[in-house]
Design an enzyme around this catalytic site. Structure first.
Site, mmCIF file in Angstrom:
data_model
loop_
_atom_site.group_PDB
_atom_site.id
_atom_site.type_symbol
_atom_site.label_atom_id
_atom_site.label_comp_id
_atom_site.label_asym_id
_atom_site.label_seq_id
_atom_site.Cartn_x
_atom_site.Cartn_y
_atom_site.Cartn_z
ATOM 1 N N ASP A 64 -10.405 3.479 4.177
ATOM 2 C CA ASP A 64 -10.486 2.021 4.051
ATOM 3 C C ASP A 64 -11.889 1.523 4.422
ATOM 4 O O ASP A 64 -12.140 0.320 4.427
ATOM 5 C CB ASP A 64 -9.418 1.374 4.950
ATOM 6 C CG ASP A 64 -9.079 -0.050 4.526
ATOM 7 O OD1 ASP A 64 -9.243 -0.380 3.333
ATOM 8 O OD2 ASP A 64 -8.659 -0.844 5.392
ATOM 9 N N LYS B 193 0.844 -1.201 0.000
ATOM 10 C CA LYS B 193 0.000 0.000 0.000
ATOM 11 C C LYS B 193 0.885 1.259 0.000
ATOM 12 O O LYS B 193 0.598 2.223 -0.713
ATOM 13 C CB LYS B 193 -0.961 -0.038 1.197
ATOM 14 C CG LYS B 193 -2.031 -1.116 1.022
ATOM 15 C CD LYS B 193 -2.778 -1.484 2.288
ATOM 16 C CE LYS B 193 -3.712 -2.669 2.029
ATOM 17 N NZ LYS B 193 -4.348 -3.212 3.236
ATOM 18 N N GLN C 70 -4.186 -1.682 9.628
ATOM 19 C CA GLN C 70 -4.169 -3.008 9.014
ATOM 20 C C GLN C 70 -4.837 -4.035 9.925
ATOM 21 O O GLN C 70 -4.490 -4.190 11.087
ATOM 22 C CB GLN C 70 -2.713 -3.425 8.694
ATOM 23 C CG GLN C 70 -2.588 -4.754 7.968
ATOM 24 C CD GLN C 70 -3.217 -4.756 6.577
ATOM 25 O OE1 GLN C 70 -3.120 -3.786 5.828
ATOM 26 N NE2 GLN C 70 -3.885 -5.844 6.227
#
Ligand code: NAP
Length: 282
Positions: A123, A56, A100
């Site tokens: 996200d 990413k 994450q």
């Protein structure tokens, strides 16, 4: 005839080229001094998670953005992680925050996701963001299902009125996927570990989404001819959650593994960060 390849790798490259231009424009606007930042938070040392975060960060740099990598030790507490998120929320140069998943078990992951400011939730992990997306209000969708929707739209896969079956109901994948398909007027069935007669339900799918986390768990002979087959899984040996080999010749379209859903997740995360930066500087 083999099904159409829903080539996430190729399409994500196209998207990146477009994002590069949008980032350059943002930089020009700010006198080149202020490239947008995506902050990534990795807690612990899970090698797969570390790889995803690195990928990413690399994607950020490819489009001309900066990434700020926050790495925290395995024994981090919820309070410590919340404090990190607060600091990133308060940093005006940070346009998006990625925490994450999964975090170590002592951490309250939901509380941490929900601490991310809505305008930086690129996200799509906050409860509010999920709720807004599910209600059809503007929100950044969870990156993997939002990436799948982008890919389906890019290849002009018809969704409206079709039977979609989503196998998996996790908060970051199966559930938001089902809501996005519903929002696009599919008739949606969600399956999970307590579902009875899974093969029978999968057989109904005109659009099938595999999001189970077990290699080739969804068997080829459960899948009807002409289905659109989307596999979110990726396991050692290069297989996904769906037994794809025997289906390629008789499905109408499919995502390859690798090179289907994975690159779209990253491209969508970056696209949503660029969008957040554009909104913030409007
Ligand atoms: P997860 O949190 O482990 O969820 C798995 C889901 O599968 C759960 O809802 C579970 O049901 C269901 N399930 C487990 N066993 C089942 C069974 N026997 N029959 C039917 N359903 C069953 O996984 P996830 O995070 O959603 O990830 C799913 C897959 O997508 C994994 O392969 C993962 O690697 C992949 N993934 C890919 C990306 C990407 O960027 N490409 C991103 C995220 C995830 P219950 O709810 O009942 O337990």
């Amino acid at each position: 005839m083999a099904g159409l390849v829903l080539d996430g790798k190729a399409y994500s490259r196209e998207l990146e080229a477009e994002l590069q231009e949008r980032v350059a424009k943002l930089k020009r606007k700010s006198g080149d001094a202020d490239p947008p930042i995506l902050a990534t938070i990795l807690v612990g040392s899970d090698p797969a998670s570390a790889t995803y975060v690195r990928m990413k960060g690399n994607a950020c740099r490819r489009v001309g953005m900066e990434s700020l990598a926050v790495e925290l030790p395995e024994q981090t507490t919820t309070a410590e992680l919340l404090a990190q998120i607060d600091a990133l929320n308060a940093n005006p140069r940070v346009r998006g925050i990625l925490l994450q998943h999964p975090v170590p078990s002592q951490i309250d992951e939901r509380a941490c996701f929900d601490r991310i400011a809505l305008d930086k939730d690129v996200d799509g992990v906050t409860s509010l963001g999920f709720g807004r997306m599910a209600l059809g209000e503007p929100a950044y969708g969870s990156a993997t299902p939002a990436g799948i929707m982008r890919l389906l739209r890019h290849y002009q896969i018809e969704i409206q009125g079709r039977e979609a079956v989503v196998v998996g109901r996790s908060p970051i994948l199966g559930k938001p996927m089902a809501m996005m398909l519903l929002g696009a007027n599919a008739t949606v069935t969600i399956c999970h570990s307590r579902t009875r007669n899974l093969p029978e339900i999968v057989r109904r799918a005109e659009i099938l989404i595999g999001a189970v986390g077990r290699p080739e768990f969804i068997r080829a002979d459960w899948i009807r001819d002409g289905a659109v087959v989307v596999d979110a899984g990726y396991h050692p040996g290069g297989v996904g959650d769906i037994e794809l080999g025997p289906v390629i010749e008789r499905c109408s379209a499919y995502t390859p593994v690798p090179g289907g859903v994975g690159p779209m997740t990253i491209a969508t995360l970056i696209a949503q960060t660029v969008e957040a930066a554009e909104r913030a500087t409007r």
